[in-house]
Design a protein around this motif. Structure first.
Motif, mmCIF file in Angstrom:
data_model
loop_
_atom_site.group_PDB
_atom_site.id
_atom_site.type_symbol
_atom_site.label_atom_id
_atom_site.label_comp_id
_atom_site.label_asym_id
_atom_site.label_seq_id
_atom_site.Cartn_x
_atom_site.Cartn_y
_atom_site.Cartn_z
ATOM 1 N N THR A 167 0.847 -1.197 0.000
ATOM 2 C CA THR A 167 0.000 0.000 0.000
ATOM 3 C C THR A 167 0.881 1.245 0.000
ATOM 4 O OG1 THR A 167 -0.172 -0.254 2.404
ATOM 5 C CG2 THR A 167 -2.012 -1.046 1.070
ATOM 6 N N GLY A 168 0.240 2.372 -0.250
ATOM 7 C CA GLY A 168 0.969 3.637 -0.285
ATOM 8 C C GLY A 168 0.380 4.549 -1.336
ATOM 9 N N LYS A 174 5.051 2.188 -5.823
ATOM 10 C CA LYS A 174 4.533 0.818 -5.712
ATOM 11 C C LYS A 174 4.686 0.069 -7.036
ATOM 12 C CE LYS A 174 0.280 1.679 -4.543
ATOM 13 N NZ LYS A 174 0.337 3.137 -4.813
ATOM 14 N N HIS A 284 -7.132 -0.055 1.485
ATOM 15 C CA HIS A 284 -6.465 -0.311 2.757
ATOM 16 C C HIS A 284 -7.185 -1.392 3.573
ATOM 17 C CE1 HIS A 284 -3.750 3.047 2.152
ATOM 18 N NE2 HIS A 284 -4.785 3.777 1.785
ATOM 19 N N THR A 287 -5.469 -4.790 3.948
ATOM 20 C CA THR A 287 -4.366 -5.034 4.867
ATOM 21 C C THR A 287 -4.795 -5.881 6.064
ATOM 22 O OG1 THR A 287 -4.803 -2.946 6.038
ATOM 23 C CG2 THR A 287 -3.255 -2.888 4.185
ATOM 24 N N ASN A 298 2.085 -7.325 5.076
ATOM 25 C CA ASN A 298 1.882 -5.946 4.635
ATOM 26 C C ASN A 298 3.206 -5.210 4.464
ATOM 27 O OD1 ASN A 298 -0.959 -5.721 4.456
ATOM 28 N ND2 ASN A 298 -1.115 -5.613 6.691
ATOM 29 N N ASN A 300 4.569 -1.177 2.767
ATOM 30 C CA ASN A 300 4.112 0.096 2.232
ATOM 31 C C ASN A 300 5.307 0.929 1.806
ATOM 32 O OD1 ASN A 300 4.501 2.566 4.361
ATOM 33 N ND2 ASN A 300 4.266 0.601 5.436
ATOM 34 N N ALA A 320 1.458 -1.553 7.021
ATOM 35 C CA ALA A 320 0.453 -1.026 6.104
ATOM 36 C C ALA A 320 0.446 0.496 6.144
ATOM 37 C CB ALA A 320 -0.930 -1.560 6.473
ATOM 38 N N ALA A 321 0.153 1.102 4.996
ATOM 39 C CA ALA A 321 -0.006 2.558 4.948
ATOM 40 C C ALA A 321 -1.328 2.933 5.587
ATOM 41 C CB ALA A 321 0.050 3.040 3.509
#
Length: 333
Positions: A167-168, A174, A284, A287, A298, A300, A320-321
């Motif tokens: 994520t991000g 990414k 999200h 996640t 996860n 990010n 995770a983001a």
């Protein structure tokens, strides 16, 4: 091919001059020598064409007779050209020699995108590590060691997960990261050194990629239909020894439909296929899956907020983001 003279001088014209044409102020004559020269000139082009064709036929026959040797030579030269190009690239860009193994694993230290590493100014591209291992390798290890249930670790970081949920924000890197990983695996399998500090890469039976957005309107397929068709092909074809990269699955439809599709794809890749998967997403909610999928983890792209702005570090980190910074990205110049 003729000579001209005024009519007043007709009486003094040489006897071997043959009148060819009478004009208003002149008469044209031809001589046997000129006639013979004309015939040679006119016939020369035809003879040249015949000679050219004869030479072509001769060359064609010689080439056909040596076809196998010529093809073998051209194949050898092409192979040498590719190998020399890869060797020169590896030397000039400080590539490393990857270790190729049969097990479906990926261990890349300080990997770099082979294209951006060249096009970006020196020292600006941020290298990243990758640790990934297909479930087939884990199953073989468990059969050999009798280890316990892998789900006991819960939502902790799996040392080498089979599925990386990344994520991000947009523009953070990414897509670059997942494409870079697939490219390094491909380069290693064709015999090339790879842009990394060190790499151990397991042979993949196939490499699948579902990235970008494109349509096929000529065949009546929208962007979303193309995305779903390609995703379905991956899910029906990939094995536990494949490498799969997926980018923003489900973005072409409504939020809940897209989230449901992405959720189902992640579960299928993890539970049914067990291949090495890099899954980049803005959902999200996905996640949370790592809490019940033992081989998922996860990751990010690191971001720092400073003075109401975001600074992309382009570094893949654990966890995770918390948000996608969509408004911040939209404000970028």
């Amino acid at each position: 091919s003729s000579v001209e003279g005024p009519p007043a001088r007709r009486a003094r014209t040489p006897a071997d001059f043959i009148r060819k044409q009478t004009l208003k102020n002149a008469e044209r004559y031809v001589t046997p020598e000129l006639k013979e020269h004309e015939e040679k000139v006119l016939a020369a082009q035809e003879r040249a064409i015949d000679l050219e064709y004869d030479l072509f036929v001769e060359l064609r026959e010689l080439t056909a007779a040596a076809a196998r040797r010529l093809q073998a030579t051209s194949e050898a030269l092409a192979e040498v050209d590719v190998l020399v190009g890869l060797a020169e690239l590896a030397r000039s860009r400080n590539y490393c020699r990857p270790t190729i193994v049969a097990e479906p694993i990926l261990e890349i230290d300080a990997g770099r995108h082979p294209v951006l590493d060249v096009t970006e100014p020196d020292g600006t591209f941020v290298p990243n590590d990758c640790r990934c291992e297909g479930r087939a390798a884990k199953d073989e290890q468990r059969e050999g060691t009798g280890s316990g249930d892998p789900s006991a670790a819960g939502s902790r970081l799996v040392p080498r997960p089979s599925l990386l949920l990344i994520t991000g924000p947009n523009m953070a890197g990414k897509s670059t990261y997942i494409r870079q990983t697939a490219l390094l695996a491909l380069m290693a399998q064709v015999g090339s050194f790879v842009p990394a500090r060190a790499a151990t890469i397991g042979v993949a039976d196939r490499i699948f990629a579902r990235v970008g957005a494109s349509d096929d309107l000529a065949r009546g397929r929208s962007t979303f239909m193309v995305e779903m068709t390609e995703t379905a092909r991956i899910l029906n074809t990939a094995t536990n020894r494949s490498l799969v990269i997926l980018d923003e699955i489900g973005r072409g439809t409504s939020t809940y439909d897209g989230l449901s599709l992405a959720w189902a794809v992640v579960e299928h890749l993890h539970d049914r296929i067990g291949c090495r998967t890099l899954f980049a997403t803005h959902y999200h909610e996905l996640t949370e899956l790592v809490d019940r999928l033992p081989e998922a983890a996860n990751f990010n792209v690191a971001v720092r907020e400073w003075d109401d702005r975001v600074v992309f570090l382009h570094q893949i980190v654990v966890g995770a983001a918390d948000k996608s910074y969509g408004i911040h990205v939209a404000q970028l110049p």
